[in-house]
Enzyme design. Structure first.
Site, PDB file in Angstrom:
ATOM      1  N   TYR A   1       0.838  -1.201   0.000  1.00  0.00           N
ATOM      2  CA  TYR A   1       0.000   0.000   0.000  1.00  0.00           C
ATOM      3  C   TYR A   1       0.877   1.257   0.000  1.00  0.00           C
ATOM      4  O   TYR A   1       0.760   2.104  -0.887  1.00  0.00           O
ATOM      5  CB  TYR A   1      -0.899  -0.029   1.230  1.00  0.00           C
ATOM      6  CG  TYR A   1      -1.885   1.119   1.322  1.00  0.00           C
ATOM      7  CD1 TYR A   1      -2.992   1.177   0.477  1.00  0.00           C
ATOM      8  CD2 TYR A   1      -1.725   2.130   2.268  1.00  0.00           C
ATOM      9  CE1 TYR A   1      -3.916   2.223   0.580  1.00  0.00           C
ATOM     10  CE2 TYR A   1      -2.633   3.167   2.374  1.00  0.00           C
ATOM     11  CZ  TYR A   1      -3.735   3.212   1.530  1.00  0.00           C
ATOM     12  OH  TYR A   1      -4.639   4.243   1.636  1.00  0.00           O
TER      13      TYR A   1
ATOM     14  N   ASN B   1      -6.276   9.833   8.135  1.00  0.00           N
ATOM     15  CA  ASN B   1      -7.428   9.053   8.625  1.00  0.00           C
ATOM     16  C   ASN B   1      -8.755   9.790   8.528  1.00  0.00           C
ATOM     17  O   ASN B   1      -8.921  10.843   9.152  1.00  0.00           O
ATOM     18  CB  ASN B   1      -7.229   8.719  10.112  1.00  0.00           C
ATOM     19  CG  ASN B   1      -6.443   7.458  10.277  1.00  0.00           C
ATOM     20  OD1 ASN B   1      -6.346   6.652   9.355  1.00  0.00           O
ATOM     21  ND2 ASN B   1      -5.880   7.270  11.468  1.00  0.00           N
TER      22      ASN B   1
ATOM     23  N   ARG C   1     -10.438  -0.785  10.652  1.00  0.00           N
ATOM     24  CA  ARG C   1      -9.978   0.592  10.896  1.00  0.00           C
ATOM     25  C   ARG C   1     -10.475   1.013  12.266  1.00  0.00           C
ATOM     26  O   ARG C   1     -11.559   0.608  12.709  1.00  0.00           O
ATOM     27  CB  ARG C   1     -10.482   1.527   9.797  1.00  0.00           C
ATOM     28  CG  ARG C   1      -9.650   1.337   8.535  1.00  0.00           C
ATOM     29  CD  ARG C   1      -9.847   2.433   7.531  1.00  0.00           C
ATOM     30  NE  ARG C   1     -10.773   2.059   6.514  1.00  0.00           N
ATOM     31  CZ  ARG C   1     -10.988   2.773   5.399  1.00  0.00           C
ATOM     32  NH1 ARG C   1     -10.338   3.875   5.194  1.00  0.00           N
ATOM     33  NH2 ARG C   1     -11.853   2.369   4.509  1.00  0.00           N
TER      34      ARG C   1
ATOM     35  N   PHE D   1     -13.878   0.341  16.919  1.00  0.00           N
ATOM     36  CA  PHE D   1     -14.309   0.725  18.268  1.00  0.00           C
ATOM     37  C   PHE D   1     -15.836   0.845  18.326  1.00  0.00           C
ATOM     38  O   PHE D   1     -16.463   0.395  19.280  1.00  0.00           O
ATOM     39  CB  PHE D   1     -13.676   2.061  18.684  1.00  0.00           C
ATOM     40  CG  PHE D   1     -12.213   1.971  19.065  1.00  0.00           C
ATOM     41  CD1 PHE D   1     -11.503   0.782  18.972  1.00  0.00           C
ATOM     42  CD2 PHE D   1     -11.534   3.095  19.537  1.00  0.00           C
ATOM     43  CE1 PHE D   1     -10.151   0.707  19.325  1.00  0.00           C
ATOM     44  CE2 PHE D   1     -10.191   3.035  19.894  1.00  0.00           C
ATOM     45  CZ  PHE D   1      -9.499   1.839  19.780  1.00  0.00           C
TER      46      PHE D   1
ATOM     47  N   THR E   1      -0.942   8.030  18.688  1.00  0.00           N
ATOM     48  CA  THR E   1      -1.948   9.038  18.348  1.00  0.00           C
ATOM     49  C   THR E   1      -2.317   8.973  16.873  1.00  0.00           C
ATOM     50  O   THR E   1      -1.532   8.540  16.022  1.00  0.00           O
ATOM     51  CB  THR E   1      -1.440  10.465  18.650  1.00  0.00           C
ATOM     52  OG1 THR E   1      -0.285  10.703  17.841  1.00  0.00           O
ATOM     53  CG2 THR E   1      -1.112  10.639  20.114  1.00  0.00           C
TER      54      THR E   1
ATOM     55  N   ASP F   1       3.267  -0.435  12.631  1.00  0.00           N
ATOM     56  CA  ASP F   1       2.206   0.493  13.039  1.00  0.00           C
ATOM     57  C   ASP F   1       2.845   1.807  13.483  1.00  0.00           C
ATOM     58  O   ASP F   1       3.631   1.826  14.428  1.00  0.00           O
ATOM     59  CB  ASP F   1       1.414  -0.128  14.200  1.00  0.00           C
ATOM     60  CG  ASP F   1       0.126   0.616  14.480  1.00  0.00           C
ATOM     61  OD1 ASP F   1      -0.592   0.898  13.511  1.00  0.00           O
ATOM     62  OD2 ASP F   1      -0.153   0.922  15.656  1.00  0.00           O
TER      63      ASP F   1
ATOM     64  N   ARG G   1       3.633   5.290  15.328  1.00  0.00           N
ATOM     65  CA  ARG G   1       3.286   5.748  16.687  1.00  0.00           C
ATOM     66  C   ARG G   1       2.473   7.040  16.636  1.00  0.00           C
ATOM     67  O   ARG G   1       1.624   7.270  17.467  1.00  0.00           O
ATOM     68  CB  ARG G   1       4.569   6.038  17.517  1.00  0.00           C
ATOM     69  CG  ARG G   1       5.354   4.846  17.860  1.00  0.00           C
ATOM     70  CD  ARG G   1       5.433   4.426  19.325  1.00  0.00           C
ATOM     71  NE  ARG G   1       4.739   5.124  20.371  1.00  0.00           N
ATOM     72  CZ  ARG G   1       3.915   4.502  21.226  1.00  0.00           C
ATOM     73  NH1 ARG G   1       3.649   3.238  21.120  1.00  0.00           N
ATOM     74  NH2 ARG G   1       3.344   5.177  22.190  1.00  0.00           N
TER      75      ARG G   1
ATOM     76  N   ARG H   1       0.755  10.229  14.028  1.00  0.00           N
ATOM     77  CA  ARG H   1       0.375  10.695  12.697  1.00  0.00           C
ATOM     78  C   ARG H   1      -0.440  11.963  12.863  1.00  0.00           C
ATOM     79  O   ARG H   1      -1.441  11.951  13.552  1.00  0.00           O
ATOM     80  CB  ARG H   1      -0.503   9.607  12.098  1.00  0.00           C
ATOM     81  CG  ARG H   1      -0.530   9.326  10.624  1.00  0.00           C
ATOM     82  CD  ARG H   1       0.673   9.470   9.835  1.00  0.00           C
ATOM     83  NE  ARG H   1       1.389   8.302   9.409  1.00  0.00           N
ATOM     84  CZ  ARG H   1       0.845   7.174   8.988  1.00  0.00           C
ATOM     85  NH1 ARG H   1      -0.442   7.002   8.957  1.00  0.00           N
ATOM     86  NH2 ARG H   1       1.597   6.197   8.590  1.00  0.00           N
TER      87      ARG H   1
HETATM   88  N1  LIG Z   1     -10.411   6.489   4.304  1.00  0.00           N
HETATM   89  C1  LIG Z   1      -9.230   6.932   4.671  1.00  0.00           C
HETATM   90  O1  LIG Z   1      -9.013   7.217   5.859  1.00  0.00           O
HETATM   91  C2  LIG Z   1      -8.121   7.106   3.661  1.00  0.00           C
HETATM   92  C3  LIG Z   1      -6.882   7.574   4.111  1.00  0.00           C
HETATM   93  C4  LIG Z   1      -5.857   7.750   3.187  1.00  0.00           C
HETATM   94  C5  LIG Z   1      -6.066   7.509   1.840  1.00  0.00           C
HETATM   95  N2  LIG Z   1      -7.294   7.055   1.439  1.00  0.00           N
HETATM   96  C6  LIG Z   1      -7.443   6.758   0.009  1.00  0.00           C
HETATM   97  O2  LIG Z   1      -8.718   7.170  -0.458  1.00  0.00           O
HETATM   98  C7  LIG Z   1      -9.202   6.246  -1.425  1.00  0.00           C
HETATM   99  C8  LIG Z   1     -10.576   5.748  -1.034  1.00  0.00           C
HETATM  100  O3  LIG Z   1     -10.493   5.130   0.241  1.00  0.00           O
HETATM  101  P1  LIG Z   1     -11.777   4.543   0.986  1.00  0.00           P
HETATM  102  O4  LIG Z   1     -11.572   4.747   2.433  1.00  0.00           O
HETATM  103  O5  LIG Z   1     -13.011   5.052   0.345  1.00  0.00           O
HETATM  104  O6  LIG Z   1     -11.573   2.990   0.702  1.00  0.00           O
HETATM  105  P2  LIG Z   1     -12.622   1.904   0.180  1.00  0.00           P
HETATM  106  O7  LIG Z   1     -11.941   0.589   0.282  1.00  0.00           O
HETATM  107  O8  LIG Z   1     -13.922   2.063   0.888  1.00  0.00           O
HETATM  108  O9  LIG Z   1     -12.826   2.317  -1.319  1.00  0.00           O
HETATM  109  C9  LIG Z   1     -11.973   1.928  -2.370  1.00  0.00           C
HETATM  110  C10 LIG Z   1     -12.833   1.589  -3.554  1.00  0.00           C
HETATM  111  O10 LIG Z   1     -11.976   1.222  -4.645  1.00  0.00           O
HETATM  112  C11 LIG Z   1     -12.512   0.044  -5.257  1.00  0.00           C
HETATM  113  N3  LIG Z   1     -11.402  -0.644  -5.911  1.00  0.00           N
HETATM  114  C12 LIG Z   1     -10.350  -1.268  -5.337  1.00  0.00           C
HETATM  115  N4  LIG Z   1      -9.516  -1.758  -6.265  1.00  0.00           N
HETATM  116  C13 LIG Z   1     -10.058  -1.426  -7.467  1.00  0.00           C
HETATM  117  C14 LIG Z   1      -9.666  -1.650  -8.813  1.00  0.00           C
HETATM  118  N5  LIG Z   1      -8.550  -2.318  -9.113  1.00  0.00           N
HETATM  119  N6  LIG Z   1     -10.479  -1.180  -9.806  1.00  0.00           N
HETATM  120  C15 LIG Z   1     -11.620  -0.510  -9.508  1.00  0.00           C
HETATM  121  N7  LIG Z   1     -12.039  -0.282  -8.260  1.00  0.00           N
HETATM  122  C16 LIG Z   1     -11.252  -0.725  -7.253  1.00  0.00           C
HETATM  123  C17 LIG Z   1     -13.137  -0.728  -4.109  1.00  0.00           C
HETATM  124  O11 LIG Z   1     -14.075  -1.692  -4.522  1.00  0.00           O
HETATM  125  C18 LIG Z   1     -13.766   0.404  -3.299  1.00  0.00           C
HETATM  126  O12 LIG Z   1     -15.053   0.710  -3.743  1.00  0.00           O
HETATM  127  C19 LIG Z   1      -8.156   5.115  -1.517  1.00  0.00           C
HETATM  128  O13 LIG Z   1      -7.336   5.350  -2.631  1.00  0.00           O
HETATM  129  C20 LIG Z   1      -7.382   5.263  -0.241  1.00  0.00           C
HETATM  130  O14 LIG Z   1      -6.065   4.815  -0.385  1.00  0.00           O
HETATM  131  C21 LIG Z   1      -8.315   6.842   2.313  1.00  0.00           C
END
Ligand SMILES: NC(=O)c1ccc[n+]([C@@H]2O[C@H](COP(=O)([O-])OP(=O)(O)OC[C@H]3O[C@@H](n4cnc5c(N)ncnc54)[C@H](O)[C@@H]3O)[C@@H](O)[C@H]2O)c1
Length: 325
Positions: free
Chosen positions: A150, A179, A191, A196, A215, A278, A280, A282
């Site tokens: 990732y 987050n 997550r 929680f 944190t 993990d 410590r 962020r």
């Molecule tokens: N939620 C957070 O806290 C957070 C933090 C940092 C970055 N992000 C980034 O934001 C984006 C969305 O995150 P999220 O929390 O909604 O996650 P999520 O897992 O709920 O959503 C990701 C979506 O992408 C789709 N997907 C995965 N692989 C795919 C592929 N190869 N082709 C087409 N669709 C695909 C999944 O089915 C899902 O609907 C991600 O790129 C994630 O890395 C999220």
């Protein structure tokens, strides 16, 4: 924010996921024509069911590791599983989604001259040695650990975005998301906020890792979506990267206490060993987002938790009533 005389066609990859579904909703409300592309690995039709009948909304089942030929004006590239449980389930597919997916989407942006926004992550900072993390910090990432599919996938995607920008003048926007939580998070994705809340609502022990004093900062989904919209449509013209997140820091113990208080739960906190890599601490440095986007989080943790707990309560009661039938 938008010129209503020309209907803009917006592609949202990962549009059926947690953040993607909120973004699709916001874009439809603002009058854009939205094409939601998702392979449903972690996304769900339920997340976008309310949009399916809307003439401005279209859904396509597609995996972005394969090329996509459509005509669009803007692309939001969100596709990628975001929780460790999900992205570690098939690490090779995770890194393919970040890297090959980015190449495919950048190729599409280049051909259609679409502006493309990429959702990168605070994970590019790894286990940071600088606190809070400004965009200029290059990070401290393990390239061969369990989280690397990732973290390094996202880092490589950022490289690709900036190379397409320099080499092919693709109009890019890169956002580093910290987050984020809110309704439509996957209930079992491990997550911390969803964990929680589910544990508290179901009367199970609240699991903390290590001493629970690490944190995190939590941004409510509506604030995050507002940041993405400002980054894509604001007048700044900045490719980024820009941190979007809530700088207000909490320990895991603080979060557990807040969830217990709001759910009136009698669950107990239990402590388990820290998982590998993990971080410590962020916390985003959001001075750039404030200066260039005029953005800052507005929704306090108490209010965000209230809305999220309400969502999970309704999910649990739907499952319970389906079981009784
Ligand atoms: N939620 C957070 O806290 C957070 C933090 C940092 C970055 N992000 C980034 O934001 C984006 C969305 O995150 P999220 O929390 O909604 O996650 P999520 O897992 O709920 O959503 C990701 C979506 O992408 C789709 N997907 C995965 N692989 C795919 C592929 N190869 N082709 C087409 N669709 C695909 C999944 O089915 C899902 O609907 C991600 O790129 C994630 O890395 C999220």
């Amino acid at each position: 924010m938008k010129n209503y005389s020309i209907r803009q066609r917006v592609l949202v990859t990962g549009g059926a996921g947690f953040l993607g579904s909120h973004l699709c909703e916001r874009l439809v409300v603002e009058g854009y024509d939205v094409l939601c592309v998702d392979n449903f690995f972690t996304g769900a039709r339920d997340n976008i069911a309310h949009l399916l009948g809307n003439p401005r909304f279209e859904l396509l089942r597609h995996d972005i590791t394969f090329p996509l030929h459509v005509e669009v004006d803007q692309i939001f590239n969100l596709a990628c599983p975001a929780s460790p449980i999900h992205y570690q389930f098939d690490p090779v597919q995770t890194i393919k989604t970040s890297v090959i997916g980015a190449i495919n989407m950048l190729g599409l942006a280049k051909r259609t001259k679409a502006r493309i926004l990429h959702t990168s992550t605070s994970e590019v900072y790894g286990d940071p040695q600088v606190h809070p993390q400004p965009e200029s910090y290059w990070g401290h990432v393990n390239p061969i650990g369990l989280r690397s599919c990732y973290d390094e996938g996202k880092r490589c995607a950022e490289t690709l975005f900036f190379d397409y920008h320099r080499q092919h003048t693709v109009d890019i926007r890169v956002v580093r998301i910290f987050n984020t939580y809110g309704p439509r998070m996957h209930p079992n994705d491990g997550r911390v906020v969803s964990n929680f809340i589910m544990q508290a609502l179901q009367g199970n022990d609240i699991t903390l890792y290590g001493d629970g004093m690490q944190t995190r900062s939590f941004c409510y989904v509506d604030d995050l979506i507002d940041g993405l919209m400002r980054m894509m449509y604001g007048p700044h013209g900045l490719p980024g990267p820009i941190n979007i997140g809530n700088p207000h820091e909490f320990t895991m113990v603080d979060l557990a206490r807040a969830v217990l208080a709001q759910t009136d739960s009698r669950s107990q906190m239990v402590f388990q060993p820290l998982p590998s890599d993990d971080p410590r601490q962020r916390q985003p440095d959001i001075s750039k987002a404030v200066e260039y986007l005029g953005w800052g989080p507005k929704i306090q943790l108490t209010e965000g938790l209230r809305r999220t707990i309400e969502y999970f309560r309704s999910q649990i009661s739907q499952v319970d009533s389906a079981r009784r039938q």
